[in-house]
Scaffold this active site. Structure first.
Site, mmCIF file in Angstrom:
data_model
loop_
_atom_site.group_PDB
_atom_site.id
_atom_site.type_symbol
_atom_site.label_atom_id
_atom_site.label_comp_id
_atom_site.label_asym_id
_atom_site.label_seq_id
_atom_site.Cartn_x
_atom_site.Cartn_y
_atom_site.Cartn_z
ATOM 1 N N ARG A 81 35.107 38.381 47.195
ATOM 2 C CA ARG A 81 35.750 37.167 46.809
ATOM 3 C C ARG A 81 37.116 36.990 47.633
ATOM 4 N NH1 ARG A 81 36.974 36.655 40.404
ATOM 5 N NH2 ARG A 81 38.573 38.298 40.971
ATOM 6 N N LYS A 185 41.005 32.587 44.784
ATOM 7 C CA LYS A 185 42.111 33.332 44.273
ATOM 8 C C LYS A 185 43.107 33.126 45.219
ATOM 9 C CE LYS A 185 43.042 37.117 41.075
ATOM 10 N NZ LYS A 185 43.232 36.385 39.912
ATOM 11 N N GLU A 221 38.906 26.329 32.908
ATOM 12 C CA GLU A 221 39.181 27.601 32.534
ATOM 13 C C GLU A 221 40.748 27.762 32.252
ATOM 14 O OE1 GLU A 221 39.244 30.363 35.620
ATOM 15 O OE2 GLU A 221 39.255 29.263 37.390
HETATM 16 C C1 LIG Z 1 41.920 31.686 37.614
HETATM 17 C C2 LIG Z 1 41.143 32.694 37.160
HETATM 18 N N1 LIG Z 1 40.165 32.564 36.635
HETATM 19 C C3 LIG Z 1 39.211 33.820 36.279
HETATM 20 C C4 LIG Z 1 39.774 34.904 36.468
HETATM 21 C C5 LIG Z 1 39.022 36.222 35.940
HETATM 22 O O1 LIG Z 1 38.193 36.542 37.154
HETATM 23 P P1 LIG Z 1 37.931 38.312 36.990
HETATM 24 O O2 LIG Z 1 36.934 38.283 35.768
HETATM 25 O O3 LIG Z 1 37.191 38.491 38.265
HETATM 26 O O4 LIG Z 1 38.797 39.086 36.698
HETATM 27 C C6 LIG Z 1 40.728 35.133 36.929
HETATM 28 C C7 LIG Z 1 41.294 36.494 37.463
HETATM 29 O O5 LIG Z 1 41.303 37.018 38.450
HETATM 30 C C8 LIG Z 1 41.680 34.053 37.369
HETATM 31 O O6 LIG Z 1 42.815 34.251 38.131
#
Ligand SMILES: Cc1ncc(COP(=O)(O)O)c(C=O)c1O
Length: 344
Positions: A81, A185, A221
């Site tokens: 990612r 991210k 989200e």
């Molecule tokens: C915007 C956002 N959505 C979702 C997530 C959850 O992702 P993950 O399960 O890979 O930590 C995160 C955290 O990394 C995030 O910053």
């Protein structure tokens, strides 16, 4: 210093530990990769990360398991990612094997600070960052990059662990643009959510939900976690399918576990903001949030209560248990999900 840490009292905050990982990039090559001790980053005032936000980051964890090992959860997924983000932001990639090796090395170097098994889900947070550095005053991609990872022992994101939370939809702002950087991210995605987060916490809410920026009719989200809901009657696990949502590794894992270990139907689809009545349970999911069930979601003047204001619903509870049991070595993990930091 570790004897001063009370593992049961840890919250989600930063504790300085002895080592961090750094690697530097210039002229097409990574060089000087290794452990360092200075928590201060070597960043110049004209660096693109500071001036223009040219940066992507990750957030994963190392877990102290039941049998005394220290393990990483799907670190290759986090590395991939990061690299998807690097490509979008015109930055060099960090080879995934190097990303995983760096996570292992920095955790091992700070092993005394990895919370041992059995302390309210406490674990070692890992924060990899890829940053555009060097002196580069123009709005264009940097010529030098820094890959750095710091780690910190942390407790649960929310006090009290697995309890229901009150969420609110920010209907005045979008988290990201419709064809923007929501699915990577990027550091820039987070700054714009801070003012609302501050305001709603002062009003007693726990976190903010965002709608899809194109139509404002569907849940996208949270600012740092994905959203899920459990359909009434069928118990179907539903999570938004959207190009503006970060593809969460926790979501990917829970989709698999819901289907293959709990025997639930799963769907990545639309969750309309005016159709909350269809769902018995809902909540946040992410590396930090783990599963943080929704007591309620407020949209404009409407406060919708999901399963209960005080109790956690059975599906949320089962998903939480299955995921954390894998991470803490209590049950067998699907192949490739768990990486022992001491194994090559
Ligand atoms: C915007 C956002 N959505 C979702 C997530 C959850 O992702 P993950 O399960 O890979 O930590 C995160 C955290 O990394 C995030 O910053």
């Amino acid at each position: 210093m570790t004897d001063k840490l009370n593992w049961d009292e840890l919250d989600f905050s930063y504790t300085e530990v002895p080592y961090r990982w750094r690697a530097y990039w210039k002229d097409g090559e990574w060089y000087k990769a290794g452990l360092e001790t200075d928590p201060q980053l070597p960043i110049r005032e004209a660096a693109p990360i500071v001036n223009y936000g040219q940066g992507v980051f990750e957030g994963n964890k190392a877990y102290g398991t039941k049998d005394g090992k220290v393990v990483l959860f799907r670190p290759d997924e986090f590395g991939e990612r990061l690299n998807r983000g690097a490509r979008r932001m015109a930055m060099p990639e960090v080879p995934v094997e190097e990303f995983v090796r760096a996570c292992k090395e920095v955790v091992k170097a700070n092993r005394d600070y990895v919370p041992p098994y059995g302390h309210n889900g406490a674990a070692m947070f890992i924060r990899p960052m890829l940053l555009g550095v060097g002196d580069h005053i123009q709005v264009s991609a940097a010529e030098e990059y820094l890959f750095t990872i710091y780690v910190s022992p942390v407790g649960p994101l929310y006090k009290g662990g697995l309890v229901p939370h009150n969420y609110i939809i920010d209907h005045e702002h979008d988290r990201v643009a419709a064809d923007g950087t929501g699915n990577i991210k990027a550091t820039a995605n987070y700054a714009s959510t801070l003012a609302t987060a501050k305001k709603i916490r002062e009003s007693g809410y726990d976190d903010v939900l965002y709608l899809d920026p194109a139509t404002h009719t569907k849940i996208d989200e949270f600012s740092s976690a994905n959203f899920f809901a459990i359909e009434k009657d069928t118990n179907k696990f539903v999570t938004p399918k959207s190009d503006t949502v970060l593809p969460s590794i926790t979501k990917k894992s829970l989709l698999w576990l819901a289907e293959n270990r709990l025997g639930l139907e799963v769907e990545e689809g639309d969750i309309k903001v005016d159709e909350f009545d269809k769902y018995a349970e809902a909540g946040a999911m992410g590396n930090a949030a783990i599963i943080s069930p929704a007591a309620s979601v407020t949209y404009k003047d409407d406060r919708h209560v999901f399963y209960s204001e005080t109790e956690v619903g059975p599906v949320s509870k089962a998903l939480y248990k299955e995921l954390t049991a894998i991470q803490f070595g209590e049950v067998e993990a699907p192949e490739g999900w768990i990486v022992d930091v001491d194994e090559d």
